[in-house]
Design a protein around this motif. Structure first.
Motif, mmCIF file in Angstrom:
data_model
loop_
_atom_site.group_PDB
_atom_site.id
_atom_site.type_symbol
_atom_site.label_atom_id
_atom_site.label_comp_id
_atom_site.label_asym_id
_atom_site.label_seq_id
_atom_site.Cartn_x
_atom_site.Cartn_y
_atom_site.Cartn_z
ATOM 1 N N PHE A 198 -6.423 -1.416 -7.345
ATOM 2 C CA PHE A 198 -6.049 -2.419 -6.351
ATOM 3 C C PHE A 198 -4.592 -2.836 -6.506
ATOM 4 O O PHE A 198 -3.944 -3.228 -5.529
ATOM 5 C CB PHE A 198 -6.950 -3.648 -6.442
ATOM 6 C CG PHE A 198 -8.237 -3.519 -5.669
ATOM 7 C CD1 PHE A 198 -8.236 -3.253 -4.310
ATOM 8 C CD2 PHE A 198 -9.461 -3.674 -6.298
ATOM 9 C CE1 PHE A 198 -9.416 -3.140 -3.588
ATOM 10 C CE2 PHE A 198 -10.649 -3.557 -5.591
ATOM 11 C CZ PHE A 198 -10.624 -3.289 -4.234
ATOM 12 N N VAL A 199 -4.066 -2.751 -7.732
ATOM 13 C CA VAL A 199 -2.659 -3.094 -7.968
ATOM 14 C C VAL A 199 -1.761 -1.881 -7.747
ATOM 15 O O VAL A 199 -0.835 -1.915 -6.932
ATOM 16 C CB VAL A 199 -2.467 -3.667 -9.387
ATOM 17 C CG1 VAL A 199 -0.979 -3.870 -9.697
ATOM 18 C CG2 VAL A 199 -3.215 -4.990 -9.536
ATOM 19 N N LEU A 200 -2.042 -0.796 -8.435
ATOM 20 C CA LEU A 200 -1.164 0.376 -8.360
ATOM 21 C C LEU A 200 -1.210 1.043 -6.989
ATOM 22 O O LEU A 200 -0.193 1.525 -6.482
ATOM 23 C CB LEU A 200 -1.550 1.383 -9.445
ATOM 24 C CG LEU A 200 -1.405 0.908 -10.898
ATOM 25 C CD1 LEU A 200 -1.804 2.012 -11.854
ATOM 26 C CD2 LEU A 200 0.002 0.434 -11.189
ATOM 27 N N ALA A 230 3.948 -8.145 -3.980
ATOM 28 C CA ALA A 230 3.445 -7.484 -5.179
ATOM 29 C C ALA A 230 2.254 -8.209 -5.797
ATOM 30 O O ALA A 230 1.365 -7.578 -6.374
ATOM 31 C CB ALA A 230 4.565 -7.342 -6.202
ATOM 32 N N VAL A 231 2.197 -9.520 -5.698
ATOM 33 C CA VAL A 231 1.096 -10.261 -6.304
ATOM 34 C C VAL A 231 -0.222 -10.032 -5.567
ATOM 35 O O VAL A 231 -1.304 -10.294 -6.100
ATOM 36 C CB VAL A 231 1.440 -11.768 -6.372
ATOM 37 C CG1 VAL A 231 1.296 -12.408 -4.986
ATOM 38 C CG2 VAL A 231 0.572 -12.483 -7.402
ATOM 39 N N LYS A 232 -0.162 -9.500 -4.352
ATOM 40 C CA LYS A 232 -1.375 -9.340 -3.554
ATOM 41 C C LYS A 232 -2.361 -8.347 -4.160
ATOM 42 O O LYS A 232 -3.565 -8.470 -3.954
ATOM 43 C CB LYS A 232 -1.016 -8.916 -2.123
ATOM 44 C CG LYS A 232 -0.455 -10.050 -1.286
ATOM 45 C CD LYS A 232 -0.139 -9.612 0.130
ATOM 46 C CE LYS A 232 0.446 -10.783 0.933
ATOM 47 N NZ LYS A 232 0.819 -10.388 2.306
ATOM 48 N N GLY A 233 -1.860 -7.359 -4.900
ATOM 49 C CA GLY A 233 -2.771 -6.428 -5.546
ATOM 50 C C GLY A 233 -3.718 -7.137 -6.494
ATOM 51 O O GLY A 233 -4.921 -6.830 -6.546
ATOM 52 N N PHE A 234 -3.183 -8.091 -7.261
ATOM 53 C CA PHE A 234 -4.024 -8.893 -8.156
ATOM 54 C C PHE A 234 -4.942 -9.800 -7.344
ATOM 55 O O PHE A 234 -6.115 -9.987 -7.686
ATOM 56 C CB PHE A 234 -3.140 -9.718 -9.097
ATOM 57 C CG PHE A 234 -2.351 -8.902 -10.073
ATOM 58 C CD1 PHE A 234 -2.907 -8.524 -11.286
ATOM 59 C CD2 PHE A 234 -1.050 -8.501 -9.794
ATOM 60 C CE1 PHE A 234 -2.178 -7.776 -12.206
ATOM 61 C CE2 PHE A 234 -0.316 -7.749 -10.689
ATOM 62 C CZ PHE A 234 -0.882 -7.379 -11.901
ATOM 63 N N PHE A 294 -9.458 6.733 2.426
ATOM 64 C CA PHE A 294 -8.401 6.056 3.183
ATOM 65 C C PHE A 294 -7.487 5.300 2.230
ATOM 66 O O PHE A 294 -7.875 4.949 1.109
ATOM 67 C CB PHE A 294 -8.966 5.120 4.266
ATOM 68 C CG PHE A 294 -9.879 4.023 3.790
ATOM 69 C CD1 PHE A 294 -9.370 2.838 3.273
ATOM 70 C CD2 PHE A 294 -11.263 4.156 3.891
ATOM 71 C CE1 PHE A 294 -10.202 1.806 2.865
ATOM 72 C CE2 PHE A 294 -12.113 3.138 3.486
ATOM 73 C CZ PHE A 294 -11.585 1.954 2.978
ATOM 74 N N ALA A 295 -6.256 5.096 2.674
ATOM 75 C CA ALA A 295 -5.274 4.369 1.872
ATOM 76 C C ALA A 295 -5.653 2.897 1.794
ATOM 77 O O ALA A 295 -6.282 2.349 2.700
ATOM 78 C CB ALA A 295 -3.889 4.516 2.487
ATOM 79 N N LEU A 296 -5.245 2.250 0.702
ATOM 80 C CA LEU A 296 -5.481 0.809 0.583
ATOM 81 C C LEU A 296 -4.749 0.092 1.713
ATOM 82 O O LEU A 296 -3.527 0.212 1.841
ATOM 83 C CB LEU A 296 -4.972 0.291 -0.759
ATOM 84 C CG LEU A 296 -5.970 0.288 -1.909
ATOM 85 C CD1 LEU A 296 -5.284 -0.118 -3.206
ATOM 86 C CD2 LEU A 296 -7.137 -0.654 -1.624
ATOM 87 N N PRO A 297 -5.468 -0.639 2.540
ATOM 88 C CA PRO A 297 -4.816 -1.284 3.686
ATOM 89 C C PRO A 297 -4.001 -2.510 3.278
ATOM 90 O O PRO A 297 -4.306 -3.190 2.293
ATOM 91 C CB PRO A 297 -6.001 -1.679 4.577
ATOM 92 C CG PRO A 297 -7.169 -1.797 3.653
ATOM 93 C CD PRO A 297 -6.928 -0.824 2.539
ATOM 94 N N GLY A 298 -2.953 -2.769 4.068
ATOM 95 C CA GLY A 298 -2.134 -3.957 3.849
ATOM 96 C C GLY A 298 -2.337 -4.964 4.961
ATOM 97 O O GLY A 298 -3.428 -5.067 5.516
ATOM 98 N N ASP A 299 -1.285 -5.672 5.305
ATOM 99 C CA ASP A 299 -1.407 -6.737 6.303
ATOM 100 C C ASP A 299 -1.128 -6.266 7.726
ATOM 101 O O ASP A 299 -1.543 -6.908 8.686
ATOM 102 C CB ASP A 299 -0.425 -7.875 5.959
ATOM 103 C CG ASP A 299 -0.794 -8.553 4.653
ATOM 104 O OD1 ASP A 299 -1.990 -8.559 4.300
ATOM 105 O OD2 ASP A 299 0.125 -9.065 3.982
ATOM 106 N N ALA A 413 -0.574 -11.451 -12.960
ATOM 107 C CA ALA A 413 0.714 -10.881 -12.562
ATOM 108 C C ALA A 413 1.818 -11.307 -13.521
ATOM 109 O O ALA A 413 2.672 -10.498 -13.921
ATOM 110 C CB ALA A 413 1.053 -11.311 -11.140
ATOM 111 N N ALA A 414 1.819 -12.574 -13.931
ATOM 112 C CA ALA A 414 2.835 -13.066 -14.862
ATOM 113 C C ALA A 414 2.699 -12.396 -16.226
ATOM 114 O O ALA A 414 3.702 -12.063 -16.873
ATOM 115 C CB ALA A 414 2.718 -14.585 -15.001
ATOM 116 N N LEU A 415 1.462 -12.195 -16.665
ATOM 117 C CA LEU A 415 1.240 -11.532 -17.948
ATOM 118 C C LEU A 415 1.712 -10.084 -17.894
ATOM 119 O O LEU A 415 2.288 -9.569 -18.856
ATOM 120 C CB LEU A 415 -0.248 -11.590 -18.311
ATOM 121 C CG LEU A 415 -0.626 -11.046 -19.690
ATOM 122 C CD1 LEU A 415 0.088 -11.808 -20.798
ATOM 123 C CD2 LEU A 415 -2.139 -11.123 -19.879
#
Length: 432
Positions: A198-200, A230-234, A294-299, A413-415
């Motif tokens: 989900f992140v990568l 970038a934080v959306k994957g998490f 299918f590719a991971l969808p975005g917005d 994400a911060a970690l």
């Protein structure tokens, strides 16, 4: 005994010896060269390497190849680095392209292949991820991959669902699948590496929103925790968990469990790299036609695209005593004959990055689903690890925590940003 008699006997003995040596063949025939070849222990890697070695030996009887396997993951990375550092690396080795390739100091440790004729067969998209300071050090083995979602087409057909192109559409599909009594999203955190997709796999969407993210990220000017994209994957990991869309045993389930559930129609979606298609083909051939991708969808549906993974590479260390023979093997792999042997060994999971290599007419649906992303302009973008040398080693543990609800997305994400800092400093990158 007269001298002339002794001389006749001596000449006869010499002639007899010469005849016997001629019958035996050349006395000083060169022994075959044995190339040592180190690969990872992946279920698809081993048969590919063995078949390539056997086919090459058949064409080159003066060269033998001894295939050796190593563990994957961090243990395998450490072994590669140790062998290179101690001068004990095999004549040829298989390793990642992209950031992990950069971490093994190619200019110091590897043979420069830039001017080898067979590099003309290799697509530029791959050369870029095995290059350092403008020099090329490897050839591709196996196919490019996509990071996204393998899905059960029968479930989609039964429920009248369409492939989602936005995250909102994906979550709406999940709700309908859950209402039908099925697991919407399969997760397999027993094998921690599977938790990262989900992140990568979301990096295409990150780049679409922030085109300069990779450059700024490498320069320590952008962070996962402070980038809205970038934080959306998490965040997506938390979304599917809170929605109740995961299999009940997600913490104990393995990668093999995930493939079985998907094939059997127990679960609809499995976020995964498309290299899993080979395992599906081997273990669940009767269900292969039921699996799509299918590719991971975005917005934004108009910006829907694929995060692509480049294949691993084959490299030659400078310490090899048989560099010319090793180059000959790499030339064989980077040829249409090499592609055909790999297809025969494990099937295909995506496009080859060698010119002239075609996919078979009976390629699985999940592979043909992948191809449009490569055929369309701007339909794919390399994963972050191929455009930045930085990838923190602890991501898979962090994504297990976020995906299990142990750690909030922003904290995860911060970690990870802190995990990345350690590697950037180790690489000596400016700005860190």
């Amino acid at each position: 005994m007269p001298i002339h008699t002794t001389r006749r006997l001596l000449l006869g003995a010499v002639a007899g010896l010469a005849l016997s040596l001629t019958a035996m063949g050349p006395v000083f025939a060169q022994d075959p060269v044995t190339l040592s070849f180190l690969i990872d222990n992946g279920a698809q890697t081993i048969p590919v390497a063995q078949k390539l070695a056997a086919a090459f030996e058949a064409q080159n009887p003066g060269i033998k190849i001894d295939v050796e396997s190593r563990p994957g993951g961090t243990e395998g990375d450490n072994l590669i680095k140790t062998r290179l550092a101690t001068g004990e690396m095999t004549d040829i080795f298989l390793y990642n392209s992209g950031s992990l390739f950069q971490a093994i100091n190619p200019q110091q440790n590897l043979v420069d292949l830039t001017d080898e004729p067979y590099e003309a067969n290799v697509l530029d998209s791959f050369k870029k991820v095995v290059s350092s300071d403008g020099r090329v050090y490897g050839v591709p083995i196996q196919t490019a991959m996509g990071g996204g979602v393998l899905y059960n087409k029968k479930i989609y057909a039964d429920l009248g669902l369409s492939v989602p192109k936005t995250w909102a559409e994906f979550m709406a599909n999940n709700a309908k699948i859950k209402a039908a009594g099925k697991t919407a999203v399969i997760q397999t955190f027993k094998d921690t590496w599977t938790s990262q997709l989900f992140v990568l796999g979301d990096f295409y969407n990150v780049q679409a929103a922030e085109p300069d993210f990779a450059e700024k990220y490498t320069a320590n000017q952008a962070k996962f925790a402070t980038s809205p994209a970038a934080v959306k994957g998490f965040q997506h990991q938390e979304d599917v968990l809170k929605g109740g869309y995961l299999n009940a045993d997600y913490g104990a389930a393995t990668y093999e469990d995930g493939l079985r559930m998907l094939s059997a129609g127990e679960g609809a979606h499995y976020p995964m790299l498309t290299f899993a298609i080979a395992a599906l083909q081997q273990n669940y051939p009767d269900n292969l036609k039921d699996i799509g991708f299918f590719a991971l969808p975005g917005d934004d549906a108009a910006k829907n695209g694929l995060t692509a993974w480049m294949p691993a590479g084959l490299f030659i260390p400078k310490t090899s005593e048989h560099q010319e023979e090793a180059k000959k093997f790499l030339a064989f792999v980077a040829s249409t004959a090499g592609c055909d042997i790999q297809t025969e060994a494990v099937g295909v999971t995506g496009p080859y990055l060698v010119k002239g290599c075609a996919l078979p007419a009976d390629a699985p649906p999940s592979v043909t689903d992948l191809l449009p992303y490569f055929e369309k302009a701007d339909g794919n973008a390399p994963a972050l690890e191929f455009v930045s040398p930085i990838k923190g080693p602890a991501l898979e543990q962090i994504t297990v925590e976020v995906g299990s609800g142990i750690r909030p997305p922003a904290d995860g994400a911060a970690l990870y940003d802190e995990d990345v800092r350690k590697q950037a400093q180790q690489l000596g990158l400016p700005g860190w």
